[in-house]
Design a protein around this motif. Structure first.
Motif, mmCIF file in Angstrom:
data_model
loop_
_atom_site.group_PDB
_atom_site.id
_atom_site.type_symbol
_atom_site.label_atom_id
_atom_site.label_comp_id
_atom_site.label_asym_id
_atom_site.label_seq_id
_atom_site.Cartn_x
_atom_site.Cartn_y
_atom_site.Cartn_z
ATOM 1 N N THR A 33 0.662 -1.169 -0.077
ATOM 2 C CA THR A 33 -0.034 0.082 -0.068
ATOM 3 C C THR A 33 0.785 1.246 -0.091
ATOM 4 O O THR A 33 0.487 2.148 -0.783
ATOM 5 C CB THR A 33 -1.218 0.020 1.387
ATOM 6 N N ILE A 34 2.076 1.174 0.892
ATOM 7 C CA ILE A 34 2.704 2.390 0.813
ATOM 8 C C ILE A 34 3.676 2.604 -0.450
ATOM 9 O O ILE A 34 3.661 3.822 -0.877
ATOM 10 C CB ILE A 34 3.733 2.168 1.805
ATOM 11 N N VAL A 35 4.023 1.484 -1.151
ATOM 12 C CA VAL A 35 4.655 1.866 -2.408
ATOM 13 C C VAL A 35 3.930 1.973 -3.559
ATOM 14 O O VAL A 35 4.407 2.394 -4.749
ATOM 15 C CB VAL A 35 5.909 0.461 -2.643
ATOM 16 N N ASP A 36 2.491 2.033 -3.323
ATOM 17 C CA ASP A 36 1.529 2.483 -4.356
ATOM 18 C C ASP A 36 1.485 3.812 -4.540
ATOM 19 O O ASP A 36 1.236 4.350 -5.502
ATOM 20 C CB ASP A 36 -0.026 1.596 -4.357
ATOM 21 N N VAL A 37 2.136 4.322 -3.764
ATOM 22 C CA VAL A 37 2.168 6.101 -3.823
ATOM 23 C C VAL A 37 3.391 6.394 -4.593
ATOM 24 O O VAL A 37 4.622 6.080 -3.994
ATOM 25 C CB VAL A 37 2.055 6.496 -2.249
ATOM 26 N N PRO A 38 3.279 7.142 -5.620
ATOM 27 C CA PRO A 38 4.172 7.635 -6.317
ATOM 28 C C PRO A 38 5.224 8.350 -5.437
ATOM 29 O O PRO A 38 4.870 9.312 -4.549
ATOM 30 C CB PRO A 38 3.706 8.591 -7.426
ATOM 31 N N GLY A 39 6.540 8.141 -5.540
ATOM 32 C CA GLY A 39 7.606 8.816 -4.834
ATOM 33 C C GLY A 39 7.903 8.421 -3.274
ATOM 34 O O GLY A 39 8.671 8.812 -2.666
ATOM 35 N N ALA A 40 7.450 7.153 -3.108
ATOM 36 C CA ALA A 40 7.165 6.667 -1.643
ATOM 37 C C ALA A 40 8.838 6.153 -1.397
ATOM 38 O O ALA A 40 9.476 6.152 -0.414
ATOM 39 C CB ALA A 40 6.272 5.322 -1.456
ATOM 40 N N SER A 41 9.628 5.966 -2.560
ATOM 41 C CA SER A 41 10.939 5.660 -1.968
ATOM 42 C C SER A 41 12.006 6.712 -1.590
ATOM 43 O O SER A 41 13.067 6.339 -0.970
ATOM 44 C CB SER A 41 11.594 5.172 -3.624
ATOM 45 N N THR A 42 11.276 7.941 -1.696
ATOM 46 C CA THR A 42 11.865 8.811 -0.897
ATOM 47 C C THR A 42 12.191 8.664 0.434
ATOM 48 O O THR A 42 12.983 9.394 1.193
ATOM 49 C CB THR A 42 11.644 10.462 -1.344
ATOM 50 N N VAL A 43 10.960 8.141 1.116
ATOM 51 C CA VAL A 43 10.967 7.977 2.609
ATOM 52 C C VAL A 43 10.702 6.492 3.118
ATOM 53 O O VAL A 43 11.193 6.216 4.101
ATOM 54 C CB VAL A 43 9.837 8.723 3.365
ATOM 55 N N PHE A 44 10.275 5.779 2.184
ATOM 56 C CA PHE A 44 10.279 4.301 2.782
ATOM 57 C C PHE A 44 11.503 3.302 2.517
ATOM 58 O O PHE A 44 11.836 3.056 1.438
ATOM 59 C CB PHE A 44 9.001 3.356 1.853
#
Length: 158
Positions: A33-44
């Motif tokens: 669910t978290i990585v479905d958000v574009p740009g999640a890699s900046t914080v996840f």
């Protein structure tokens, strides 16, 4: 459920903080669910799917005596999972899930029993709850509740 993940990721980005998860009950659904958000890699940073009890100990660092005494569905266990996620992934925040999704009870606990934890730089919180429904509904409800817990913790830490 990305509508619940987007605001917490935005807050984490603004604060230049990172997030990791340790999942049992949700089996990777929280991370997905978290990585479905574009740009999640900046914080996840990532996460641990520790579905088996022995992996809670060996990968997330939950004390073996705690697991032996209380089992995997316990408030202290879920807080230790959140701590383990932070430590193993090198994150500022850790969120963890554990519980009984069914179809049968586990260790005398009814289907729908779950615990969530959020641990940040200045403390942690555990939340226990019971959800109704089938496995998919319980797992989805746990993800939503975990993201809400993180949102509240970020708001309190702000």
């Amino acid at each position: 459920m990305t509508e619940l993940a987007e605001p917490v990721l935005r807050l984490l980005r603004e604060r230049r903080q990172t997030l990791a998860v340790a999942e049992s009950l949700t089996g990777g659904l929280l991370a997905a669910t978290i990585v479905d958000v574009p740009g999640a890699s900046t914080v996840f940073r990532g996460g641990l799917v520790v579905y088996a009890t022995d992996l809670k100990r060996s990968l997330a660092g939950v004390p073996g005596d705690l697991l032996a005494e209380r089992g995997p569905v316990d408030p202290d266990v879920v807080l230790a999972l959140a701590d383990g996620a932070r430590r193993v992934c090198g994150a500022d925040w850790g969120v963890a899930t554990t519980g009984v999704a069914g179809p049968e009870s586990q260790g005398g606990l009814p289907v729908g029993t779950l615990y969530l934890a959020c641990r940040g730089p200045h403390g942690g919180e555990v939340r226990g709850m019971t959800l109704d429904g089938d496995r998919p509904r319980i797992r989805a409800g746990a993800v939503a509740a975990a993201l809400e817990l993180l949102a509240e913790a970020l708001g309190a830490a702000g």
